[in-house]
Design an enzyme around this catalytic site. Structure first.
Site, mmCIF file in Angstrom:
data_model
loop_
_atom_site.group_PDB
_atom_site.id
_atom_site.type_symbol
_atom_site.label_atom_id
_atom_site.label_comp_id
_atom_site.label_asym_id
_atom_site.label_seq_id
_atom_site.Cartn_x
_atom_site.Cartn_y
_atom_site.Cartn_z
ATOM 1 C CE1 TYR A 201 3.720 -4.757 11.503
ATOM 2 C CE2 TYR A 201 2.227 -3.603 12.992
ATOM 3 C CZ TYR A 201 3.050 -3.609 11.878
ATOM 4 O OH TYR A 201 3.199 -2.462 11.139
ATOM 5 C CE LYS B 253 6.791 -3.023 11.278
ATOM 6 N NZ LYS B 253 7.480 -2.730 10.011
ATOM 7 C CG ASP C 8 11.550 -14.408 1.487
ATOM 8 O OD1 ASP C 8 11.431 -13.566 2.409
ATOM 9 O OD2 ASP C 8 11.216 -15.602 1.609
ATOM 10 C CG LEU C 9 12.592 -8.226 3.163
ATOM 11 C CD1 LEU C 9 11.457 -7.536 3.900
ATOM 12 C CD2 LEU C 9 13.788 -7.292 3.014
ATOM 13 N NE ARG D 205 -5.464 2.449 17.054
ATOM 14 C CZ ARG D 205 -4.757 2.228 15.954
ATOM 15 N NH1 ARG D 205 -5.354 2.146 14.770
ATOM 16 N NH2 ARG D 205 -3.450 2.064 16.022
ATOM 17 N N GLY E 140 0.820 -1.219 0.000
ATOM 18 C CA GLY E 140 0.000 0.000 0.000
ATOM 19 C C GLY E 140 0.847 1.259 0.000
ATOM 20 C CB SER F 262 -3.701 4.969 10.733
ATOM 21 O OG SER F 262 -3.803 4.357 12.003
ATOM 22 C CB SER F 263 0.283 6.104 6.423
ATOM 23 O OG SER F 263 0.512 7.129 5.488
ATOM 24 C CG HIS G 203 0.327 -1.594 16.172
ATOM 25 N ND1 HIS G 203 -0.837 -1.636 16.906
ATOM 26 C CD2 HIS G 203 -0.013 -1.069 14.969
ATOM 27 C CE1 HIS G 203 -1.844 -1.181 16.166
ATOM 28 N NE2 HIS G 203 -1.377 -0.835 14.982
#
Ligand code: NAI
Ligand code: 15L
Length: 274
Positions: free
Chosen positions: A145, A149, A60-61, A183, A23, A174-175, A122
């Site tokens: 998740y 991070k 693939d990382l 929220r 995205g 939230s972009s 998060h």
């Protein structure tokens, strides 16, 4: 696949964007072009419709050798690839934990100087929506998740302390094109402001290891960015333009609704995935 190389007077010769098929990657792809003669676009899935000044590499990382090849001849990295929502631990470990280690090992081996890392709010999702926190507040991840991070932030700190590799960790709220619920009236980061944030992170001369919260100039704030003042990030947008759509303000949490009690919202409610 290579498109023809240009050697115009742009700040960078080659920028790498991971997560280019995602995205945010699809939004950033076009907008970062003025900064580099060549933008290398990478994802685990193919990135199509290459234009002048773009090249693509599927990677693939979690594949260490492939990541080393991916980073060859790169001047700086915008690291947006990986799992972007709560999931089972195993896939998160592969993409976000192993992937982050592979990336920084390659950055170190190849002498790359700076990484812009898409972290997430998060990492602090278990704070209450009545709390105001800053970059020094203890981490309180809200799931696997968020934990991954936290690992990314700590790992990049280590590579700065030991090897001097500079990283700006963007704790993005939230972009999306617009807030989707009350929220996000607090966590919203417009795409234009995201670009401003990345620009500040990439072009500020000395950033060391910095942590900055990524939100627009929204009326209600959970995050204090004064510790990132050296980046000079100034958001121009605000969620206030969507206020009519979400009259239930997120600064007045509904005690019966867990998702409005914690900053992580739905990630806290969903809990870990097994
Ligand atoms: P997204 O899920 O749309 O894009 C992530 C991309 O990473 C996908 O195209 C996916 O194919 C790729 N990917 C997943 N596993 C991979 C692997 N093992 N190797 C290589 N590529 C892999 O997510 P979005 O929204 O574009 O977010 C981009 C980054 O920003 C993510 O790291 C996310 O955690 C972070 N972020 C985004 C926020 C937002 O509001 N959009 C908020 C906070 C953080
Ligand atoms: C994130 O970290 C996710 O990547 C994004 O998809 C949203 O869920 C965002 O946080 C959010 O909290 O709204």
């Amino acid at each position: 696949m290579m498109m023809s190389e240009q050697f115009s007077e742009k700040p960078f010769r080659r920028l790498l964007l991971t997560g280019a098929a995602g995205g945010l990657g699809r939004v950033l792809r076009e907008r970062i072009k003025p900064w580099a003669s060549i933008v290398r676009l990478s994802d685990i899935v193919s990135v199509d419709n290459l234009r002048e000044g773009e090249e693509a590499q599927v990677c693939d990382l979690a594949d260490k050798a492939a990541v080393l090849e991916l980073l060859r001849d790169v001047d700086a990295v915008l690291h947006f690839g990986g799992i972007s929502v709560e999931d089972k631990f195993e896939p998160i470990m592969q993409a976000n934990i192993l992937g982050m280690h592979n990336l920084y090992e390659a950055v170190h081996k190849l002498g790359i100087k700076r990484v812009i890392y898409a972290s997430s709010s998060h990492v602090v999702g278990f704070y209450r929506t009545t709390d105001l926190i800053d970059a020094d507040s203890p981490l309180r991840p809200d799931g696997f998740y968020g934990l991954s991070k936290c690992f990314g932030e700590a790992l990049s700190r280590y590579y700065y302390d030991r090897f001097g590799i500079e990283t700006v960790c963007l704790r993005i709220g939230s972009s999306f094109p617009e807030p989707r619920n009350s929220r996000m009236m607090v966590t919203y980061l417009s795409y234009d402001d995201l670009l401003e944030l990345i620009k500040a992170a990439l072009f500020t001369p000395r950033v060391g290891h910095s942590i900055v919260f990524g939100m627009s100039d929204n009326p209600v704030k959970w995050w204090d960015n004064r510790k990132a003042a050296h980046l000079g990030f100034k958001p121009n947008d605000s969620s206030s333009e969507f206020a009519a759509r979400f009259p239930l303000s997120a600064d007045r949490p509904d005690a019966g609704d867990l998702s409005s009690l914690y900053q992580g919202g739905p990630f806290v409610v969903a809990g870990p995935q097994y």
